[in-house]
Design an enzyme around this catalytic site. Structure first.
Site, PDB file in Angstrom:
ATOM      1  N   ARG A  19     121.877  48.493-107.852  1.00  0.00           N
ATOM      2  CA  ARG A  19     122.598  47.880-108.970  1.00  0.00           C
ATOM      3  C   ARG A  19     124.110  48.076-108.886  1.00  0.00           C
ATOM      4  NH1 ARG A  19     118.313  50.614-113.084  1.00  0.00           N
ATOM      5  NH2 ARG A  19     118.064  51.944-111.248  1.00  0.00           N
ATOM      6  N   GLN A  80     114.327  61.796 -96.636  1.00  0.00           N
ATOM      7  CA  GLN A  80     113.304  60.843 -97.079  1.00  0.00           C
ATOM      8  C   GLN A  80     113.587  59.536 -96.323  1.00  0.00           C
ATOM      9  OE1 GLN A  80     113.708  59.203-101.023  1.00  0.00           O
ATOM     10  NE2 GLN A  80     111.509  58.911-101.286  1.00  0.00           N
TER      11      GLN A  80
HETATM   12  C1  UD1 Z   1     114.620  57.579-113.402  1.00  0.00           C
HETATM   13  C2  UD1 Z   1     113.294  57.889-114.085  1.00  0.00           C
HETATM   14  C3  UD1 Z   1     113.416  57.493-115.557  1.00  0.00           C
HETATM   15  C4  UD1 Z   1     114.561  58.239-116.189  1.00  0.00           C
HETATM   16  C5  UD1 Z   1     115.844  58.024-115.426  1.00  0.00           C
HETATM   17  C6  UD1 Z   1     116.923  58.995-115.933  1.00  0.00           C
HETATM   18  C7  UD1 Z   1     111.527  57.612-112.403  1.00  0.00           C
HETATM   19  C8  UD1 Z   1     110.455  56.738-111.925  1.00  0.00           C
HETATM   20  N1  UD1 Z   1     112.217  57.137-113.450  1.00  0.00           N
HETATM   21  O1  UD1 Z   1     114.820  56.186-113.447  1.00  0.00           O
HETATM   22  O2  UD1 Z   1     112.234  57.810-116.241  1.00  0.00           O
HETATM   23  O3  UD1 Z   1     114.727  57.820-117.533  1.00  0.00           O
HETATM   24  O4  UD1 Z   1     115.666  58.323-114.017  1.00  0.00           O
HETATM   25  O5  UD1 Z   1     118.133  58.801-115.330  1.00  0.00           O
HETATM   26  O6  UD1 Z   1     111.723  58.693-111.901  1.00  0.00           O
HETATM   27  N2  UD1 Z   1     115.764  58.512-105.449  1.00  0.00           N
HETATM   28  C9  UD1 Z   1     115.420  59.042-104.224  1.00  0.00           C
HETATM   29  N3  UD1 Z   1     114.409  58.462-103.526  1.00  0.00           N
HETATM   30  C10 UD1 Z   1     113.719  57.395-103.995  1.00  0.00           C
HETATM   31  C11 UD1 Z   1     114.072  56.863-105.255  1.00  0.00           C
HETATM   32  C12 UD1 Z   1     115.111  57.430-105.968  1.00  0.00           C
HETATM   33  O7  UD1 Z   1     116.018  60.011-103.766  1.00  0.00           O
HETATM   34  O8  UD1 Z   1     112.795  56.943-103.289  1.00  0.00           O
HETATM   35  C13 UD1 Z   1     116.878  59.127-106.196  1.00  0.00           C
HETATM   36  C14 UD1 Z   1     118.023  58.179-106.465  1.00  0.00           C
HETATM   37  O9  UD1 Z   1     118.978  58.269-105.412  1.00  0.00           O
HETATM   38  C15 UD1 Z   1     118.578  58.685-107.791  1.00  0.00           C
HETATM   39  C16 UD1 Z   1     117.396  59.356-108.467  1.00  0.00           C
HETATM   40  O10 UD1 Z   1     116.409  59.525-107.468  1.00  0.00           O
HETATM   41  O11 UD1 Z   1     119.608  59.626-107.610  1.00  0.00           O
HETATM   42  C17 UD1 Z   1     116.837  58.523-109.604  1.00  0.00           C
HETATM   43  O12 UD1 Z   1     116.472  57.245-109.114  1.00  0.00           O
HETATM   44  P1  UD1 Z   1     116.813  55.918-109.923  1.00  0.00           P
HETATM   45  O13 UD1 Z   1     116.383  54.766-109.123  1.00  0.00           O
HETATM   46  O14 UD1 Z   1     118.217  55.951-110.394  1.00  0.00           O
HETATM   47  O15 UD1 Z   1     115.834  56.089-111.186  1.00  0.00           O
HETATM   48  P2  UD1 Z   1     115.958  55.417-112.601  1.00  0.00           P
HETATM   49  O16 UD1 Z   1     115.528  54.001-112.501  1.00  0.00           O
HETATM   50  O17 UD1 Z   1     117.269  55.675-113.187  1.00  0.00           O
HETATM   51 CA    CA Z   2     119.165  56.547-112.419  1.00  0.00          CA
END
Ligand code: UD1
Ligand code: CA
Length: 464
Positions: A19, A80
Site C-alpha cells: 500500500r 522468511q
Molecule cells: C495486522 C493484523 C491485524 C492488526 C494489525 C495491527 C494479521 C493477520 N493482522 O494487520 O489484526 O490489527 O496488524 O497493525 O496479523 N509481515 C511479515 N511477513 C508476512 C506478512 C507480514 O513479516 O508474511 C510483517 C509486515 O512486514 C508488517 C507486519 O508483519 O510489519 C504486519 O503485517 P501487515 O500486512 O501490515 O498487517 P496488517 O494488515 O496491518
Molecule cells: Ca500493518
C-alpha cells in the site's frame, strides 16, 4: 538496564508494504528522523530481552543493515523467503529462538509509536499464558477486530473476513502479543490459510489459545500507540505524533518553540535550555544546539552543531559547526565541513564549503568561500570569492589572522594571504601576499570631466 535472558522479542518486518507503492520496503520508510523499524527497536531496547529476532524477507539485506544500525544487544535475523502471512513469519522466527527464551513478545515493524512502558506491561500481563494489545478507536478500518465471548477475548477477525456485525466492533488488535513460548509454538503449528487472503494469520493463534481454555488478556493501550502504518497517509500521521512528542520534550526541558506547527525536529536532535526556535525550522539527524541560541525563522539544519548563544536565521546548515556566539544568515548556506569558531560571522547571501573561520573572522556579505582557512578576526569584504576549482581539481585558500580582504576580491587558489595583509577592492589575486603587505590588481581609472553632461545634452537635442 535490566536484562531478561528468558524473554525473546520477534519483530515482523518481512512484508513489502504494497500500500506504500514504493521501491523501498515499508519498515525502512522514515518518520521524525528514523526508520519505522528503528523506532520499534528503540521501543524494545529497554526490555533487555536476551534475543531480538527480526524477520526479514522483502529487501532482506537492506532491512537487516538498517536494523544493525540500532546496535541492539542480542539481535538476530530470520529469513522468511516467501511472505505467507504474519503467522508464518512468526513461525519462522520461533524456529530460530535459542533455548533460553521462555516468553515471546511479537510485534510488527510498522508501529513506530509504541512505547517501552506499554510493551513491558504487556509482557507482564501475559503471565504464563497470552496477552495482546488492543485499543478502542473511532475508525477501526483496516484493523483486526477483537471478538469477545462475554468478557473474554475469543478471537480476532480480520477486516476482510469480518461479518457486517463484526465490522462495527471498535476494539481493535494492535498486532502486539506476548506468549509463553511453548503455548505460541504449539498454537502456530496448527495454523491454516482458510481466509480471504489465503495467508497464515498470526491473529488465528488467539482463537487456538482461547479454545484451549487459556485466558487471553486484552491489554488496552492509547489508540496513538497501536497505530499501524500501512500507507503514506498513516506515515504522515505517525510522523506528526512523533514530532509532537519531541517538541513536548524540548519545551519541558526549557526550549521555547514559537510555532510548534511549523517546527520539525527529529528524535535524535538535542537543544539546550533557553534556546528559541522561531517558526519554519527543520532540524534533522543528530543536530545539536546549545543554550541561549536562536534558530530561525526558516532554517534547515542537518547534522549541524550550533553553539551556545549563536544566532542562525534563514539558513541551510548541513554537516557544519556554528561555534558559540557565532552568527549565520540571513540567506546563508553552510555546507559540509564548514566550521565557524567562536563569534565568527557568515552573513547575508554567503555560501561556505569545507572551510574554517577562526574566532571573530567575518564573511559578512555575498561571498563564496570554499576549501579555505580564514584567520582570527580576518575580514572578508563583500563579494569576495575563493576561486577554488580549476575545472579539474580543488585548491586551498589561506587568509592569515587579522587580514583585510577588500570587497570583490577574487582569490585564485591555491593562494595564501599573510596575517595582517590587505587586498584592494576588485583585485584578482593570483600570487601569495606576504604578511602586512598590500596587494592590488586593478587597471588605472580614467576620468573624463564633463563627459556625462555632454552626452545627456546630445541625447536631448537628438530627441527634439
Ligand atoms: C495486522 C493484523 C491485524 C492488526 C494489525 C495491527 C494479521 C493477520 N493482522 O494487520 O489484526 O490489527 O496488524 O497493525 O496479523 N509481515 C511479515 N511477513 C508476512 C506478512 C507480514 O513479516 O508474511 C510483517 C509486515 O512486514 C508488517 C507486519 O508483519 O510489519 C504486519 O503485517 P501487515 O500486512 O501490515 O498487517 P496488517 O494488515 O496491518
Ligand atoms: Ca500493518
Amino acid at each position: 538496564m535490566t536484562t531478561r535472558p528468558d524473554l525473546a522479542v520477534v519483530i515482523l518486518a518481512a512484508g513489502k508494504g504494497t500500500r506504500f507503492k514504493s521501491d523501498l520496503a515499508k519498515v525502512l520508510h522514515r518518520a521524525a528522523g528514523r526508520s519505522m523499524l528503528h523506532h520499534v527497536l528503540e521501543a524494545v531496547r529497554p526490555l533487555g530481552a536476551g534475543q531480538v529476532v527480526v524477520v526479514v524477507g522483502h529487501q532482506a539485506e537492506e532491512v537487516e543493515a538498517e536494523a544493525r544500525t540500532a546496535d541492539l544487544p542480542g539481535i538476530t535475523f530470520a529469513l522468511q523467503k516467501e511472505q505467507l502471512g504474519t503467522g508464518h513469519a512468526t513461525r519462522v522466527a520461533v524456529d530460530s529462538l535459542g533455548d533460553a527464551a521462555q516468553h515471546v513478545l511479537v510485534l510488527p515493524g510498522d508501529t513506530p509509536l509504541l512505547g517501552s512502558a506499554t510493551l513491558t506491561s504487556l509482557v507482564e500481563s501475559a503471565l504464563d499464558g497470552a496477552a495482546l494489545l488492543t485499543a478502542t478507536v473511532d475508525d477501526p478500518t483496516g484493523y483486526g477486530r477483537i471478538v469477545r465471548d462475554g468478557d473474554d477475548v475469543a478471537r480476532v477477525v480480520e477486516q476482510d473476513d469480518a461479518t457486517d456485525e463484526e465490522l462495527t466492533i471498535t476494539e481493535v488488535n494492535g498486532g502486539v502479543y506476548a506468549f509463553r513460548r511453548s503455548l505460541l509454538a504449539e498454537s502456530l503449528a496448527g495454523l491454516g490459510t482458510d481466509n480471504v487472503q489465503s495467508e497464515m494469520y498470526l491473529t488465528d493463534v488467539i482463537e487456538v489459545v482461547a479454545t484451549r481454555g487459556v485466558r487471553v488478556t486484552a491489554h488496552a493501550a492509547a489508540p496513538d500507540e497501536v497505530a499501524g502504518v500501512n500507507d503514506r497517509r498513516q506515515l504522515a500521521d505517525a510522523a506528526a505524533v512523533l514530532r509532537g512528542r519531541v517538541l513536548d520534550r524540548l519545551m519541558s526541558e526549557g526550549v521555547t518553540v514559537l510555532d510548534p506547527d511549523t517546527t520539525y525536529v527529529d528524535v535524535d536532535v538535542k537543544v539546550g535550555a533557553d534556546t528559541v526556535l522561531y517558526p519554519n525550522c527543520i532540524l534533522e539527524d543528530a543536530t545539536e544546539i546549545g543554550e541561549r541560541a536562536t534558530v530561525g525563522p526558516n532554517c534547515h539544519l542537518v547534522a549541524a552543531e550550533v553553539g551556545d548563544e549563536a544566532h542562525v536565521t534563514n539558513a541551510v546548515v548541513k554537516h557544519a559547526v556554528v561555534g558559540p556566539e557565532a552568527t549565520v544568515g540571513p540567506f546563508t548556506y553552510l555546507r559540509p565541513g564548514t566550521v565557524l569558531d567562536r563569534g565568527a560571522k557568515a552573513g547575508g547571501f554567503v555560501e561556505i564549503k569545507k572551510s574554517r573561520l577562526a574566532e571573530g573572522a567575518k564573511v559578512p556579505h555575498l561571498s563564496y568561500i570554499g576549501d579555505a582557512t580564514i584567520g582570527r578576526d580576518a575580514n572578508i569584504g563583500a563579494g569576495t570569492i575563493t576561486c577554488n576549482f580549476d575545472g579539474f581539481d580543488k585548491h586551498e585558500t589561506t587568509v592569515g589572522d587579522g587580514a583585510f580582504v577588500g570587497s570583490d576580491t577574487m582569490l585564485v587558489a591555491p593562494i595564501e594571504i599573510g596575517a595582517g595583509a590587505v587586498t584592494g577592492a576588485g583585485s584578482v589575486i593570483t600570487s601569495d601576499v606576504p604578511a602586512d603587505a598590500l596587494a592590488l590588481e586593478r587597471s588605472e581609472q580614467q576620468t573624463v570631466t564633463g563627459w556625462a553632461a555632454k552626452r545627456r545634452e546630445a541625447r536631448s537635442q537628438g530627441d527634439a
